[in-house]
Scaffold this motif. Sequence first.
Motif, short mmCIF file in Angstrom:
data_model
loop_
_atom_site.label_atom_id
_atom_site.label_comp_id
_atom_site.label_asym_id
_atom_site.label_seq_id
_atom_site.Cartn_x
_atom_site.Cartn_y
_atom_site.Cartn_z
N GLY A 1 -7.89 5.51 -5.10
CA GLY A 1 -9.21 6.10 -5.29
C GLY A 1 -9.11 7.60 -5.42
N THR A 2 -9.88 8.30 -4.59
CA THR A 2 -9.86 9.77 -4.61
C THR A 2 -9.00 10.34 -3.48
N GLY A 3 -8.37 9.45 -2.71
CA GLY A 3 -7.56 9.92 -1.59
C GLY A 3 -6.24 9.18 -1.53
N LEU A 4 -5.86 8.76 -0.32
CA LEU A 4 -4.62 8.04 -0.10
C LEU A 4 -4.92 6.74 0.61
N LEU A 5 -4.25 5.69 0.20
CA LEU A 5 -4.43 4.38 0.80
C LEU A 5 -3.38 4.21 1.89
N VAL A 6 -3.83 3.99 3.13
CA VAL A 6 -2.93 3.90 4.28
C VAL A 6 -3.03 2.51 4.88
N GLY A 7 -1.89 1.83 5.01
CA GLY A 7 -1.88 0.48 5.57
C GLY A 7 -0.62 0.22 6.36
N PRO A 8 -0.69 -0.66 7.36
CA PRO A 8 0.48 -0.95 8.19
C PRO A 8 1.57 -1.66 7.41
N THR A 9 2.82 -1.41 7.77
CA THR A 9 3.96 -2.06 7.15
C THR A 9 5.02 -2.30 8.21
N LYS A 10 6.12 -2.94 7.81
CA LYS A 10 7.20 -3.27 8.73
C LYS A 10 8.48 -2.53 8.34
N PRO A 11 9.38 -2.30 9.33
CA PRO A 11 10.66 -1.67 8.99
C PRO A 11 11.43 -2.44 7.91
N ILE B 1 4.37 6.97 7.16
CA ILE B 1 4.04 7.65 8.42
C ILE B 1 4.53 6.76 9.56
N ASP B 2 5.27 7.35 10.48
CA ASP B 2 5.85 6.64 11.61
C ASP B 2 5.04 6.94 12.86
N THR B 3 4.52 5.91 13.51
CA THR B 3 3.77 6.08 14.76
C THR B 3 4.37 5.19 15.84
N GLU B 4 3.89 5.36 17.06
CA GLU B 4 4.40 4.59 18.18
C GLU B 4 4.13 3.10 18.01
N THR B 5 3.04 2.75 17.35
CA THR B 5 2.66 1.34 17.25
C THR B 5 3.20 0.65 16.01
N THR B 6 3.33 1.38 14.92
CA THR B 6 3.80 0.74 13.69
C THR B 6 4.14 1.79 12.65
N LEU B 7 4.64 1.35 11.52
CA LEU B 7 4.86 2.19 10.36
C LEU B 7 3.70 2.00 9.40
N TRP B 8 3.38 3.08 8.66
CA TRP B 8 2.25 3.04 7.74
C TRP B 8 2.73 3.44 6.36
N ALA B 9 2.45 2.62 5.37
CA ALA B 9 2.76 2.95 3.98
C ALA B 9 1.60 3.74 3.39
N VAL B 10 1.91 4.80 2.68
CA VAL B 10 0.89 5.66 2.08
C VAL B 10 1.05 5.61 0.57
N GLU B 11 -0.03 5.28 -0.13
CA GLU B 11 -0.01 5.20 -1.58
C GLU B 11 -1.27 5.85 -2.15
N PRO C 1 -1.24 -5.39 15.83
CA PRO C 1 -2.23 -5.64 14.77
C PRO C 1 -3.20 -4.48 14.63
N THR C 2 -3.33 -3.98 13.42
CA THR C 2 -4.22 -2.85 13.16
C THR C 2 -4.99 -3.10 11.89
N ALA C 3 -6.06 -2.35 11.72
CA ALA C 3 -6.85 -2.46 10.50
C ALA C 3 -6.12 -1.79 9.35
N GLY C 4 -6.52 -2.15 8.15
CA GLY C 4 -5.96 -1.50 6.98
C GLY C 4 -5.62 -2.51 5.91
N PRO C 5 -5.27 -2.07 4.70
CA PRO C 5 -5.19 -0.65 4.32
C PRO C 5 -6.58 -0.03 4.16
N LEU C 6 -6.60 1.28 4.27
CA LEU C 6 -7.87 2.00 4.21
C LEU C 6 -7.65 3.31 3.46
#
Length: 245
Positions: A217-227, A204-214, A130-135
């Motif tokens: 706003g003025t940047g990129l929205l990053v949030g956890p996702t599943k395979p 983005i693939d990390t040791e703890t989870t996958l992150w969807a990037v979209e 469990p992680t925070a997001g999307p951010l």
Amino acid sequence: MTPVRFDADTATLRLDQESFAALVAHAAQPTGDTAHLTELRKAGAFRDGQYHPVLEQGLDAVLNPVCRLEIRVADAHGREDHCDGWVAGRAAGFLLPAQSELCEFVVLHPSFVPEQLARIVGLGPRPRVPTAGPLELGTELLDELTASDSGRRAGALQRVLDTGPEEARAIARALANGYRARWEVVVRWLPASGSTGERAMHVIDTETTLWAVEPGGTGLLVGPTKPTAVWRLHVTLLPRDEELA
């Protein structure tokens, strides 16, 4: 010129970039005998003035695709791969990097394209903590947190820890400390297909989870996702049966 190798059982042709370009050019507009054709004959990919049937279908996908794919993968060790794909009604073709500056042209049925994408990007089971997001994160900050240089990642993480809110700190820790790879898949429809536009995914693939990037706003929205969610996105990116007809 590097010798060409062709495996009809796996529908795989191994050659260098120059030979592949010559192969596509000849398939588009046949000319006289060339050194490239000689190598294809030796490999069993070109006989009696014709390409092997599997290879012919793959080349037809390259020349007359419904859509084109671009896959870019960068990992934590600094390796970057760029793969190209073409999808048509009868077949799909992928040009993949191989060892010794060679590439592999792989031909497969369009229904197997999601599986091929999963293989290219290394998609598989991941523990989902469990992680925070999307951010929303700034593009430059996200690039720093997923840099191949661990020092750059550590520096970016420290800046977030010093000044960012707790939610941003949690995501920054997950990205910087567990970064494995980052990939993008872009599917573009060709005008000749009767459709236009593009579909894309960024993960983005990390040791703890996958992150969807979209975009957000003025940047990129990053949030956890599943395979499984990423797999479904692979499927929705690609042409439907009626678009391949």
